[in-house]
Design a protein around this motif. Structure first.
Motif, PDB file in Angstrom:
ATOM      1  N   LEU A   4     -12.394  17.577  17.694  1.00 51.56           N
ATOM      2  CA  LEU A   4     -13.850  17.600  17.550  1.00 51.56           C
ATOM      3  C   LEU A   4     -14.363  19.008  17.272  1.00 51.56           C
ATOM      4  O   LEU A   4     -15.336  19.195  16.553  1.00 51.56           O
ATOM      5  N   ARG A   5     -13.686  20.009  17.833  1.00 55.30           N
ATOM      6  CA  ARG A   5     -14.081  21.392  17.575  1.00 55.30           C
ATOM      7  C   ARG A   5     -13.690  21.850  16.174  1.00 55.30           C
ATOM      8  O   ARG A   5     -14.387  22.636  15.559  1.00 55.30           O
ATOM      9  N   ASN A   6     -12.542  21.368  15.694  1.00 58.01           N
ATOM     10  CA  ASN A   6     -12.059  21.784  14.381  1.00 58.01           C
ATOM     11  C   ASN A   6     -11.362  20.598  13.707  1.00 58.01           C
ATOM     12  O   ASN A   6     -10.137  20.505  13.723  1.00 58.01           O
ATOM     13  N   PRO A   7     -12.128  19.669  13.103  1.00 55.98           N
ATOM     14  CA  PRO A   7     -11.533  18.459  12.552  1.00 55.98           C
ATOM     15  C   PRO A   7     -10.801  18.648  11.233  1.00 55.98           C
ATOM     16  O   PRO A   7     -10.218  17.707  10.715  1.00 55.98           O
ATOM     17  N   GLY A   8     -10.816  19.832  10.690  1.00 57.78           N
ATOM     18  CA  GLY A   8     -10.099  20.045   9.438  1.00 57.78           C
ATOM     19  C   GLY A   8     -10.988  20.733   8.420  1.00 57.78           C
ATOM     20  O   GLY A   8     -11.819  21.570   8.764  1.00 57.78           O
ATOM     21  N   PRO A   9     -10.814  20.376   7.139  1.00 53.03           N
ATOM     22  CA  PRO A   9     -11.601  21.026   6.076  1.00 53.03           C
ATOM     23  C   PRO A   9     -13.105  20.870   6.293  1.00 53.03           C
ATOM     24  O   PRO A   9     -13.559  19.994   7.020  1.00 53.03           O
ATOM     25  N   GLN A  10     -13.859  21.712   5.616  1.00 54.49           N
ATOM     26  CA  GLN A  10     -15.314  21.773   5.797  1.00 54.49           C
ATOM     27  C   GLN A  10     -15.993  20.436   5.505  1.00 54.49           C
ATOM     28  O   GLN A  10     -16.896  20.030   6.232  1.00 54.49           O
ATOM     29  N   HIS A  11     -15.565  19.727   4.451  1.00 60.06           N
ATOM     30  CA  HIS A  11     -16.229  18.464   4.122  1.00 60.06           C
ATOM     31  C   HIS A  11     -15.980  17.401   5.195  1.00 60.06           C
ATOM     32  O   HIS A  11     -16.841  16.582   5.463  1.00 60.06           O
ATOM     33  N   GLU A  12     -14.818  17.444   5.845  1.00 59.29           N
ATOM     34  CA  GLU A  12     -14.558  16.503   6.941  1.00 59.29           C
ATOM     35  C   GLU A  12     -15.410  16.839   8.156  1.00 59.29           C
ATOM     36  O   GLU A  12     -15.886  15.944   8.856  1.00 59.29           O
ATOM     37  N   ARG A  13     -15.615  18.101   8.392  1.00 58.08           N
ATOM     38  CA  ARG A  13     -16.468  18.528   9.514  1.00 58.08           C
ATOM     39  C   ARG A  13     -17.908  18.081   9.279  1.00 58.08           C
ATOM     40  O   ARG A  13     -18.565  17.565  10.173  1.00 58.08           O
ATOM     41  N   ARG A  14     -18.397  18.246   8.043  1.00 60.28           N
ATOM     42  CA  ARG A  14     -19.763  17.816   7.728  1.00 60.28           C
ATOM     43  C   ARG A  14     -19.900  16.303   7.836  1.00 60.28           C
ATOM     44  O   ARG A  14     -20.910  15.798   8.325  1.00 60.28           O
ATOM     45  N   THR A  15     -18.878  15.572   7.374  1.00 58.09           N
ATOM     46  CA  THR A  15     -18.923  14.115   7.444  1.00 58.09           C
ATOM     47  C   THR A  15     -18.953  13.645   8.895  1.00 58.09           C
ATOM     48  O   THR A  15     -19.732  12.762   9.252  1.00 58.09           O
ATOM     49  N   LEU A  16     -18.112  14.234   9.735  1.00 57.52           N
ATOM     50  CA  LEU A  16     -18.088  13.869  11.149  1.00 57.52           C
ATOM     51  C   LEU A  16     -19.428  14.181  11.808  1.00 57.52           C
ATOM     52  O   LEU A  16     -19.988  13.337  12.511  1.00 57.52           O
ATOM     53  N   PHE A  17     -19.957  15.357  11.557  1.00 55.66           N
ATOM     54  CA  PHE A  17     -21.238  15.735  12.154  1.00 55.66           C
ATOM     55  C   PHE A  17     -22.352  14.818  11.655  1.00 55.66           C
ATOM     56  O   PHE A  17     -23.185  14.351  12.435  1.00 55.66           O
ATOM     57  N   GLY A  18     -22.369  14.547  10.353  1.00 53.54           N
ATOM     58  CA  GLY A  18     -23.397  13.671   9.785  1.00 53.54           C
ATOM     59  C   GLY A  18     -23.330  12.265  10.344  1.00 53.54           C
ATOM     60  O   GLY A  18     -24.358  11.659  10.663  1.00 53.54           O
ATOM     61  N   ASP A  19     -22.107  11.729  10.480  1.00 51.12           N
ATOM     62  CA  ASP A  19     -21.970  10.387  11.034  1.00 51.12           C
ATOM     63  C   ASP A  19     -22.370  10.339  12.506  1.00 51.12           C
ATOM     64  O   ASP A  19     -22.946   9.352  12.964  1.00 51.12           O
ATOM     65  N   MET A  20     -22.090  11.399  13.249  1.00 50.58           N
ATOM     66  CA  MET A  20     -22.495  11.421  14.653  1.00 50.58           C
ATOM     67  C   MET A  20     -24.021  11.461  14.776  1.00 50.58           C
ATOM     68  O   MET A  20     -24.594  10.757  15.605  1.00 50.58           O
ATOM     69  N   VAL A  21     -24.670  12.259  13.937  1.00 51.05           N
ATOM     70  CA  VAL A  21     -26.138  12.333  13.956  1.00 51.05           C
ATOM     71  C   VAL A  21     -26.728  10.985  13.555  1.00 51.05           C
ATOM     72  O   VAL A  21     -27.668  10.484  14.196  1.00 51.05           O
TER      73      VAL A  21
END
Length: 124
Positions: A4-21
């Motif tokens: 959760l702190r570092n899920p991988g590449p930047q686009h995966e981090r944005r996707t995870l954050f966006g889906d959580m929001v």
């Protein structure tokens, strides 16, 4: 938690954050909307407007079906990303037994220094 702190590449981090929001925003919105639609359907049934009541019930079913489908697809996508991340981000600690017959000064040359264990690490 590491993922959760570092899920991988930047686009995966944005996707995870966006889906959580989206999940945190859409869940209460879907719940309230469904409750209001069902409440309206009950009110329409009391005033003998069956067509409007059926329409509101159908809207509620469609709303929850779309919400559950999105949640399932999103969850499965992030589980797949987590499994890929877990396969490429493993921490392995090699524990060597204490050797009584190797002098202390040679242990450091062989890399046999005392290990400090982290509570997050798995012993293999």
């Amino acid at each position: 938690l590491q993922w959760l702190r570092n899920p991988g590449p930047q686009h995966e981090r944005r996707t995870l954050f966006g889906d959580m929001v989206c999940f945190l925003f859409i869940t209460p919105l879907a719940t309230i909307s469904g409750w209001l639609c069902l409440r309206g359907a009950v009110d329409h049934l009391h005033f003998s407007s069956r067509l409007e009541a059926v329409g509101l019930i159908a809207l509620t079913v469609a709303l929850f079906t779309i919400y559950l489908f999105w949640t399932l697809v999103s969850f499965r996508y992030h589980c797949r990303l987590y499994n890929e991340w877990r396969q490429t981000n493993q921490r392995v600690i090699l524990l060597t037994p204490k050797s009584a017959h190797i002098p202390h000064n040679q242990q450091s040359l062989l890399g046999l220094q005392p290990l400090k264990r982290n509570s997050k690490e798995t012993i293999v």
